[in-house]
Design a protein around this motif. Structure first.
Motif, PDB file in Angstrom:
ATOM      1  N   LYS B  46       0.824  -1.213   0.000  1.00 61.53           N
ATOM      2  CA  LYS B  46       0.000   0.000   0.000  1.00 61.53           C
ATOM      3  C   LYS B  46       0.861   1.267   0.000  1.00 61.53           C
ATOM      4  O   LYS B  46       0.654   2.167  -0.833  1.00 61.53           O
ATOM      5  CB  LYS B  46      -0.919   0.000   1.230  1.00 61.53           C
ATOM      6  CG  LYS B  46      -1.761  -1.265   1.369  1.00 61.53           C
ATOM      7  CD  LYS B  46      -2.629  -1.243   2.622  1.00 61.53           C
ATOM      8  CE  LYS B  46      -1.853  -1.214   3.924  1.00 61.53           C
ATOM      9  NZ  LYS B  46      -1.097  -2.437   4.230  1.00 61.53           N
ATOM     10  N   THR B  47       1.819   1.293   0.925  1.00 58.56           N
ATOM     11  CA  THR B  47       2.681   2.476   0.996  1.00 58.56           C
ATOM     12  C   THR B  47       3.482   2.639  -0.292  1.00 58.56           C
ATOM     13  O   THR B  47       3.685   3.760  -0.780  1.00 58.56           O
ATOM     14  CB  THR B  47       3.614   2.375   2.220  1.00 58.56           C
ATOM     15  OG1 THR B  47       2.812   2.346   3.394  1.00 58.56           O
ATOM     16  CG2 THR B  47       4.569   3.551   2.294  1.00 58.56           C
ATOM     17  N   THR B  48       3.895   1.516  -0.841  1.00 61.87           N
ATOM     18  CA  THR B  48       4.646   1.563  -2.106  1.00 61.87           C
ATOM     19  C   THR B  48       3.797   2.191  -3.205  1.00 61.87           C
ATOM     20  O   THR B  48       4.288   3.006  -3.995  1.00 61.87           O
ATOM     21  CB  THR B  48       5.081   0.142  -2.503  1.00 61.87           C
ATOM     22  OG1 THR B  48       5.848  -0.410  -1.435  1.00 61.87           O
ATOM     23  CG2 THR B  48       5.902   0.147  -3.766  1.00 61.87           C
ATOM     24  N   TYR B  88       3.123  10.738   5.522  1.00 59.09           N
ATOM     25  CA  TYR B  88       3.951   9.539   5.653  1.00 59.09           C
ATOM     26  C   TYR B  88       3.452   8.663   6.798  1.00 59.09           C
ATOM     27  O   TYR B  88       3.116   9.170   7.872  1.00 59.09           O
ATOM     28  CB  TYR B  88       5.406   9.925   5.925  1.00 59.09           C
ATOM     29  CG  TYR B  88       6.116  10.484   4.724  1.00 59.09           C
ATOM     30  CD1 TYR B  88       6.752   9.644   3.824  1.00 59.09           C
ATOM     31  CD2 TYR B  88       6.160  11.857   4.496  1.00 59.09           C
ATOM     32  CE1 TYR B  88       7.411  10.152   2.725  1.00 59.09           C
ATOM     33  CE2 TYR B  88       6.823  12.377   3.399  1.00 59.09           C
ATOM     34  CZ  TYR B  88       7.450  11.522   2.515  1.00 59.09           C
ATOM     35  OH  TYR B  88       8.101  12.031   1.432  1.00 59.09           O
ATOM     36  N   GLN B  89       3.441   7.351   6.534  1.00 55.27           N
ATOM     37  CA  GLN B  89       3.079   6.401   7.586  1.00 55.27           C
ATOM     38  C   GLN B  89       4.047   6.546   8.771  1.00 55.27           C
ATOM     39  O   GLN B  89       3.635   6.679   9.911  1.00 55.27           O
ATOM     40  CB  GLN B  89       3.146   4.984   7.021  1.00 55.27           C
ATOM     41  CG  GLN B  89       2.850   3.918   8.041  1.00 55.27           C
ATOM     42  CD  GLN B  89       2.935   2.523   7.428  1.00 55.27           C
ATOM     43  OE1 GLN B  89       3.142   2.365   6.222  1.00 55.27           O
ATOM     44  NE2 GLN B  89       2.777   1.532   8.246  1.00 55.27           N
ATOM     45  N   VAL B  90       5.342   6.516   8.447  1.00 59.21           N
ATOM     46  CA  VAL B  90       6.348   6.819   9.463  1.00 59.21           C
ATOM     47  C   VAL B  90       6.574   8.322   9.390  1.00 59.21           C
ATOM     48  O   VAL B  90       7.102   8.824   8.401  1.00 59.21           O
ATOM     49  CB  VAL B  90       7.664   6.080   9.155  1.00 59.21           C
ATOM     50  CG1 VAL B  90       8.693   6.376  10.228  1.00 59.21           C
ATOM     51  CG2 VAL B  90       7.417   4.594   9.016  1.00 59.21           C
ATOM     52  N   LEU B 164      -3.491   9.812   2.530  1.00 57.15           N
ATOM     53  CA  LEU B 164      -3.302   9.671   3.972  1.00 57.15           C
ATOM     54  C   LEU B 164      -2.832   8.249   4.278  1.00 57.15           C
ATOM     55  O   LEU B 164      -3.572   7.285   4.067  1.00 57.15           O
ATOM     56  CB  LEU B 164      -4.613   9.950   4.719  1.00 57.15           C
ATOM     57  CG  LEU B 164      -5.236  11.328   4.493  1.00 57.15           C
ATOM     58  CD1 LEU B 164      -6.608  11.405   5.172  1.00 57.15           C
ATOM     59  CD2 LEU B 164      -4.332  12.434   5.023  1.00 57.15           C
ATOM     60  N   ASP B 165      -1.623   8.117   4.784  1.00 57.88           N
ATOM     61  CA  ASP B 165      -1.063   6.789   5.037  1.00 57.88           C
ATOM     62  C   ASP B 165      -1.105   6.460   6.527  1.00 57.88           C
ATOM     63  O   ASP B 165      -0.259   6.903   7.291  1.00 57.88           O
ATOM     64  CB  ASP B 165       0.373   6.710   4.504  1.00 57.88           C
ATOM     65  CG  ASP B 165       0.859   5.268   4.390  1.00 57.88           C
ATOM     66  OD1 ASP B 165       0.201   4.376   4.954  1.00 57.88           O
ATOM     67  OD2 ASP B 165       1.897   5.050   3.737  1.00 57.88           O
ATOM     68  N   GLU B 166      -2.109   5.696   6.920  1.00 57.88           N
ATOM     69  CA  GLU B 166      -2.272   5.237   8.307  1.00 57.88           C
ATOM     70  C   GLU B 166      -2.169   6.381   9.318  1.00 57.88           C
ATOM     71  O   GLU B 166      -1.402   6.315  10.268  1.00 57.88           O
ATOM     72  CB  GLU B 166      -1.241   4.148   8.634  1.00 57.88           C
ATOM     73  CG  GLU B 166      -1.419   2.933   7.747  1.00 57.88           C
ATOM     74  CD  GLU B 166      -0.849   1.664   8.357  1.00 57.88           C
ATOM     75  OE1 GLU B 166      -0.693   1.611   9.590  1.00 57.88           O
ATOM     76  OE2 GLU B 166      -0.573   0.734   7.584  1.00 57.88           O
ATOM     77  N   VAL B 167      -2.971   7.417   9.098  1.00 58.24           N
ATOM     78  CA  VAL B 167      -2.917   8.544  10.023  1.00 58.24           C
ATOM     79  C   VAL B 167      -3.563   8.203  11.371  1.00 58.24           C
ATOM     80  O   VAL B 167      -3.415   8.941  12.332  1.00 58.24           O
ATOM     81  CB  VAL B 167      -3.586   9.815   9.462  1.00 58.24           C
ATOM     82  CG1 VAL B 167      -2.747  10.414   8.358  1.00 58.24           C
ATOM     83  CG2 VAL B 167      -4.987   9.536   8.991  1.00 58.24           C
TER      84      VAL B 167
HETATM   85 MG   LIG Z   1       2.503   0.971   4.807  1.00 57.38          MG
END
Ligand SMILES: [Mg+2]
Ligand SMILES: Nc1ncnc2c1ncn2[C@@H]1O[C@H](COP(=O)(O)OP(=O)(O)O)[C@@H](O)[C@H]1O
Lengths: 346, 245
Positions: B46-48, B88-90, B164-167
């Protein structure tokens, strides 16, 4: 609206007083030639260190060969004057542009790669130029003087030719250069470019996802830094009246400029000013005291200073103020807590 | 709803990291004004996918179209300028800058003037409930605030689409509710949103449509209702990873 209280901070008062003293120093009858010479050098190095700080501090790319642009500035301006009759006042800007273009090419190639490639190539560039200038007798048919260098022969007092019997006119040129450079750095730091560079140096990926063109802003920093270095180099050449590859494309000068910035406070406005103001006189004093007998000693002392600063004040001398303020704040907090506790016990 | 207008689509998007195919022939599309959910197990890719959409990674093959224009392989800053913002997720704060300055960097994408950027940053931070943290350094902020700052920074660039990545990861239930409300508010303001989320209740409640990614492949697409009853999805993802908000 100008707030009087905001203008009358200790820092502003100090800066004003120092500038006033600097402006009046040559007028005092007691000021000797040596004091003028030393102050000239100090102001020039404040100028160079501030210019270096744009790429080394704001943009976070250490350069160990930044005197390369000093040399380019000196040679271009002197040769334009000697062979083209072009006034150094114009020649220095051409020199600045030449330096900026060369810097831009190096930057464009090395900034594409992450890591210290710019730093490494900066040393290589300096050495290339020094060796090439020493080995070649002419460029485009014009004599460079090889290893011996070039002399600006005395043609009589002339403002347009930047030739003066006294060093005092140079003193004021360096003073104005220094002030303008610090102002420019202040402007850059508080502009879009300054914010973008701060973002790039802390987190390149996050910066580019917020629309920051990394290459563009790094190149802007490097080119403006090189331009300013070359401008200073051009005036320095006319100040000395002679140039040669070894003293212009000088590794020692490069290292000193970098060191002054780090000792004072990399990436801060006043760091390079403070660093140069302390280290230039120290260097001159060491040269006068130990001279040729112990020529390596200055390097040992530089090394020790650098180690001490990195160990105890990694953010440079200007961070002393932050430390002091933090301490005072903590003490005040402790006091407040103590007062509160005392009132609770009552 | 009026007729749906497509704003973003991918065609046969594939990316390989050595032998690993992190995204394999991914075809998705996004309609204007939509909230699109993107779910899948950890390592599904997903993040990719976000990284390719935002220009941080170049796909091995395939295309990305934004408003009909091919944007495949464009650098991240260009994509941001075109109107795609991301978090960013991280979390990736500028640690040495204050919260206000962090967001100002985003604002400068559309404003040249520093003071105007500062004013805009303050407004955004106030709206997102970070008003009292504006002078805190990025390094000294807690995770829930950092996640909000990520959103604030992305909004500051004035995007049309926001990724939005895992906010909501790492937030407590109350903070989660607030974050859901925030996402719905963003849509009301006209943003188009793709959200990656593990917290099922949040994705199911908020999304109009959902894609399910498994080992780099899209295995299902549809409304929350359709996806949650899809047998393949239940087997590969929902069965094991059901989380409560
Ligand atoms: Mg991810
Ligand atoms: N830059 C990279 N280099 C190599 N492998 C990567 C890189 N980015 C992600 N991966 C791998 O691709 C897979 C998908 O990762 P990711 O997209 O982060 O998954 P998700 O966000 O769905 O949890 C993982 O196996 C991960 O290790």
């Amino acid at each position: 609206m100008i707030d009087k209280k905001k203008l009358l901070t200790p820092k502003n008062i100090l800066v004003t007083v120092v500038l006033l003293i600097l402006a009046l120093l040559p007028i005092f009858p007691t000021t000797g030639a040596y004091a003028i010479q030393l102050t000239c050098l100090t102001m020039l190095f404040i100028y160079w260190a501030s210019a270096y700080n744009i790429i080394g501090g704001f943009a976070g790319h250490t350069s160990l060969g930044h005197a390369c642009y000093v040399g380019i500035g000196a040679y271009v301006a002197v040769m334009l004057y000697l062979y083209g009759g072009i006034s150094p006042w114009i020649g220095m800007f051409i020199a600045g542009i030449v330096a900026a273009v060369i810097a831009g090419i190096i930057g464009y190639v090395t900034f594409h790669m992450r890591g210290s490639y710019y730093t490494l190539s900066s040393v290589a560039l300096l050495n290339c130029f020094r060796i090439a200038m020493a080995a070649s007798k002419e460029i485009f048919g014009f004599k460079t003087g090889g290893a011996v260098g070039l002399k600006i022969s005395w043609m009589g007092e002339s403002v347009s030719g930047m030739q003066f019997v006294s060093k005092v006119p140079f003193y004021y040129i360096f003073l104005v250069f220094m002030i303008l450079c610090v102002l420019l750095c202040w402007y850059i730091k508080n502009s879009k470019m300054g914010y973008y560079l701060a973002a790039i140096t802390t987190n390149q990926d996050a910066a580019s996802s917020l629309g920051v063109n990394i290459m563009q802003y790094k190149l802007m920093a490097l080119c403006s830094s090189a331009f300013l270095m070359a401008l200073g180099g051009a005036v320095y050449a006319f100040f000395l009246t002679s140039i040669d590859p070894l003293s212009m494309f000088n590794y020692d000068t490069s290292a000193r400029i970098m060191l002054m910035t780090v000792v004072g406070g990399l990436g801060t406005l006043w760091g390079p000013v403070l660093g140069a103001a302390l280290l230039v006189p120290l260097n001159e004093w060491m040269r006068a005291s130990f001279g040729a007998r112990l020529s390596g000693l200055s390097f040992v002392i530089y090394g020790i200073i650098l180690m001490l600063v990195v160990m105890f004040l990694p953010k440079g001398l200007v961070s002393l103020k932050d430390k002091y303020e933090k301490r005072r704040y903590e003490k005040q907090q402790a006091k407040e807590v103590a007062v509160k506790e005392a009132s609770v016990h009552e | 709803m009026s007729e749906q207008k497509e704003i973003l689509r991918t065609e046969h998007l594939t990316i390989k990291f050595g032998g690993l195919v992190a995204n394999n022939d991914v075809n998705i599309h996004l309609n204007e004004g939509e909230i699109l959910g993107l779910i899948g197990t950890n390592g599904a890719g997903k993040t990719t996918l976000f990284n390719m959409l935002a220009g941080a990674l170049k796909p091995t093959s395939g295309k990305i179209y934004y408003r009909g224009q091919d944007i495949t392989g464009k650098p991240a800053d260009k994509i941001c300028k075109m109107g795609i913002g991301r978090t960013y997720q991280v979390v990736q704060p500028f640690t040495s800058l204050t919260v206000e300055e962090n967001v100002m960097v985003g604002c400068l994408n559309r404003h040249r003037n520093i003071e105007r950027a500062r004013k805009r940053a303050d407004e955004i931070l106030e709206e997102l409930g970070l008003g009292k943290h504006i002078h805190t350094k990025g390094a000294n902020l807690g995770l829930p605030q950092l996640k909000r700052m990520e959103i604030a920074r992305a909004l500051a660039t004035e995007p049309d689409i926001i990724l939005l990545d895992e906010v909501m990861a790492g937030l407590n239930p109350t903070e989660c509710e607030e974050a859901m409300e925030l996402v719905l508010n963003l849509r009301k303001k006209g943003y188009t949103i793709i959200m990656i989320e593990h917290i099922m209740k949040a994705v199911m409640n908020v999304s109009d449509r959902i894609y399910v990614l498994n080992q780099g492949v899209v295995i299902a697409e549809g409304t929350p209702q359709e996806v949650s009853t899809n047998q393949e999805v239940i087997d590969s993802y929902l069965g094991g990873a059901k989380k409560k908000c």
